[in-house]
Design an enzyme around this catalytic site. Structure first.
Site, PDB file in Angstrom:
ATOM      1  N   HIS A   1      -4.575  19.376  -5.939  1.00  0.00           N
ATOM      2  CA  HIS A   1      -3.243  19.122  -6.496  1.00  0.00           C
ATOM      3  C   HIS A   1      -2.709  17.815  -5.942  1.00  0.00           C
ATOM      4  O   HIS A   1      -3.208  17.304  -4.932  1.00  0.00           O
ATOM      5  CB  HIS A   1      -2.316  20.303  -6.194  1.00  0.00           C
ATOM      6  CG  HIS A   1      -2.582  21.498  -7.068  1.00  0.00           C
ATOM      7  ND1 HIS A   1      -1.641  22.017  -7.918  1.00  0.00           N
ATOM      8  CD2 HIS A   1      -3.696  22.248  -7.241  1.00  0.00           C
ATOM      9  CE1 HIS A   1      -2.167  23.069  -8.571  1.00  0.00           C
ATOM     10  NE2 HIS A   1      -3.414  23.227  -8.174  1.00  0.00           N
TER      11      HIS A   1
ATOM     12  N   HIS B   1      -6.590  29.785  -6.678  1.00  0.00           N
ATOM     13  CA  HIS B   1      -5.686  30.605  -7.494  1.00  0.00           C
ATOM     14  C   HIS B   1      -6.125  32.061  -7.594  1.00  0.00           C
ATOM     15  O   HIS B   1      -7.289  32.394  -7.348  1.00  0.00           O
ATOM     16  CB  HIS B   1      -5.593  30.004  -8.907  1.00  0.00           C
ATOM     17  CG  HIS B   1      -4.885  28.680  -8.933  1.00  0.00           C
ATOM     18  ND1 HIS B   1      -3.549  28.549  -9.221  1.00  0.00           N
ATOM     19  CD2 HIS B   1      -5.332  27.428  -8.686  1.00  0.00           C
ATOM     20  CE1 HIS B   1      -3.204  27.270  -9.155  1.00  0.00           C
ATOM     21  NE2 HIS B   1      -4.269  26.567  -8.832  1.00  0.00           N
TER      22      HIS B   1
ATOM     23  N   ASP C   1      -9.724  18.739 -11.106  1.00  0.00           N
ATOM     24  CA  ASP C   1     -10.297  19.959 -11.692  1.00  0.00           C
ATOM     25  C   ASP C   1     -11.696  20.260 -11.140  1.00  0.00           C
ATOM     26  O   ASP C   1     -12.697  19.746 -11.631  1.00  0.00           O
ATOM     27  CB  ASP C   1     -10.373  19.833 -13.223  1.00  0.00           C
ATOM     28  CG  ASP C   1      -8.999  19.830 -13.862  1.00  0.00           C
ATOM     29  OD1 ASP C   1      -8.020  20.216 -13.183  1.00  0.00           O
ATOM     30  OD2 ASP C   1      -8.905  19.431 -15.047  1.00  0.00           O
TER      31      ASP C   1
ATOM     32  N   ARG D   1      -0.793  30.763  -6.841  1.00  0.00           N
ATOM     33  CA  ARG D   1      -1.479  29.983  -5.801  1.00  0.00           C
ATOM     34  C   ARG D   1      -1.634  30.891  -4.577  1.00  0.00           C
ATOM     35  O   ARG D   1      -0.667  31.178  -3.897  1.00  0.00           O
ATOM     36  CB  ARG D   1      -0.642  28.744  -5.470  1.00  0.00           C
ATOM     37  CG  ARG D   1      -0.382  27.893  -6.717  1.00  0.00           C
ATOM     38  CD  ARG D   1       0.526  26.705  -6.462  1.00  0.00           C
ATOM     39  NE  ARG D   1       0.657  25.923  -7.705  1.00  0.00           N
ATOM     40  CZ  ARG D   1       1.156  24.709  -7.780  1.00  0.00           C
ATOM     41  NH1 ARG D   1       1.602  24.105  -6.703  1.00  0.00           N
ATOM     42  NH2 ARG D   1       1.221  24.077  -8.944  1.00  0.00           N
TER      43      ARG D   1
ATOM     44  N   HIS E   1      -1.932  19.572 -10.867  1.00  0.00           N
ATOM     45  CA  HIS E   1      -3.300  19.118 -10.618  1.00  0.00           C
ATOM     46  C   HIS E   1      -3.285  17.597 -10.473  1.00  0.00           C
ATOM     47  O   HIS E   1      -2.567  16.919 -11.205  1.00  0.00           O
ATOM     48  CB  HIS E   1      -4.222  19.483 -11.796  1.00  0.00           C
ATOM     49  CG  HIS E   1      -4.367  20.962 -11.985  1.00  0.00           C
ATOM     50  ND1 HIS E   1      -5.224  21.503 -12.916  1.00  0.00           N
ATOM     51  CD2 HIS E   1      -3.771  22.007 -11.355  1.00  0.00           C
ATOM     52  CE1 HIS E   1      -5.142  22.835 -12.848  1.00  0.00           C
ATOM     53  NE2 HIS E   1      -4.265  23.159 -11.920  1.00  0.00           N
TER      54      HIS E   1
HETATM   55 CU   LIG Z   1      -4.562  24.623  -8.954  1.00  0.00          CU
HETATM   56 ZN   LIG Z   2      -6.373  20.597 -14.161  1.00  0.00          ZN
END
Ligand SMILES: [Cu+2]
Ligand SMILES: [Zn+2]
Length: 193
Positions: A47, A119, A82, A142, A62
């Site tokens: 993030h 997550h 990602d 989270r 993100h």
């Molecule tokens: Cu995340």
């Molecule tokens: Zn993402």
């Protein structure tokens, strides 16, 4: 020159994740172990912020410097952050071993100082059709997070180096000892005539 970083995750999910990169343009290896997860897939992302003033919530979205939509780690269109999913067993432990070609530990788009989040739910990699699939992968709450910080090296490598040094020192000591024994064994009267 290799670059290293580490993130210590806290929250419902805990563990340590090591990052290593052999050169500024090389792939990054992401390795470690997380515990306290439910069995199955869990979204795993970098993030944008390392701000933990409100726990994982203040770490922002993100990491997405190129303003792309959310995707999977092998997609061309993805956020830099990602990293896809990690998989936990029935024991709640996920062994993480990811190699990623987009994240970096140096340069303008470095992930150093940013947040690493795991997550509650699987990341659908943008394909789930939910309102938030193209933003977050619909990965839910989270459950654990930590700040990605630069380190001198992977501690597992340090331990290996210490072992090598110890065995080298032992070899030198053994050699000195056997030389001393040779000297001690000499008949000095004969040697000196
Ligand atoms: Cu995340
Ligand atoms: Zn993402």
């Amino acid at each position: 020159m290799s670059l290293f970083a580490v993130a210590v995750l806290t929250g419902m999910v805990t563990g340590t994740i090591h990052f290593s990169q052999e050169c500024p343009t090389c792939v990054v290896d992401v390795r470690g172990e997380l515990r306290g997860l439910s069995k199955g897939l869990h979204g795993f992302h970098v993030h944008e912020s390392g701000d933990m003033t409100s726990g994982c919530t203040s770490m922002g979205s993100h990491y997405n410097p190129f303003r792309m939509t959310h995707g999977g780690p092998t997609d061309t269109v993805r956020h830099v952050g990602d990293l896809g999913n990690i998989v936990a067993g029935a024991d709640g432990i996920a062994k993480v071993d990811i190699t990623d070609k987009l994240i970096s530990l140096s340069g303008k788009y470095s992930i150093l100082g940013r947040g690493l989040i795991v997550h509650a739910d699987p990341d659908d990699l943008g394909r789930g059709g939910f309102p938030d699939s193209l933003a977050t992968g619909h990965a839910g709450a989270r459950v654990g997070c930590g700040i990605i910080l630069e380190t001198a090296g992977d501690t597992s490598q340090d331990k290996r180096l210490v072992q090598i040094l110890k065995s080298e020192i032992q070899e030198i000591r053994d050699k000195e000892k056997s030389e001393q024994e040779t000297w001690d064994g000499l008949d000095w009267a004969t040697v000196l005539g």
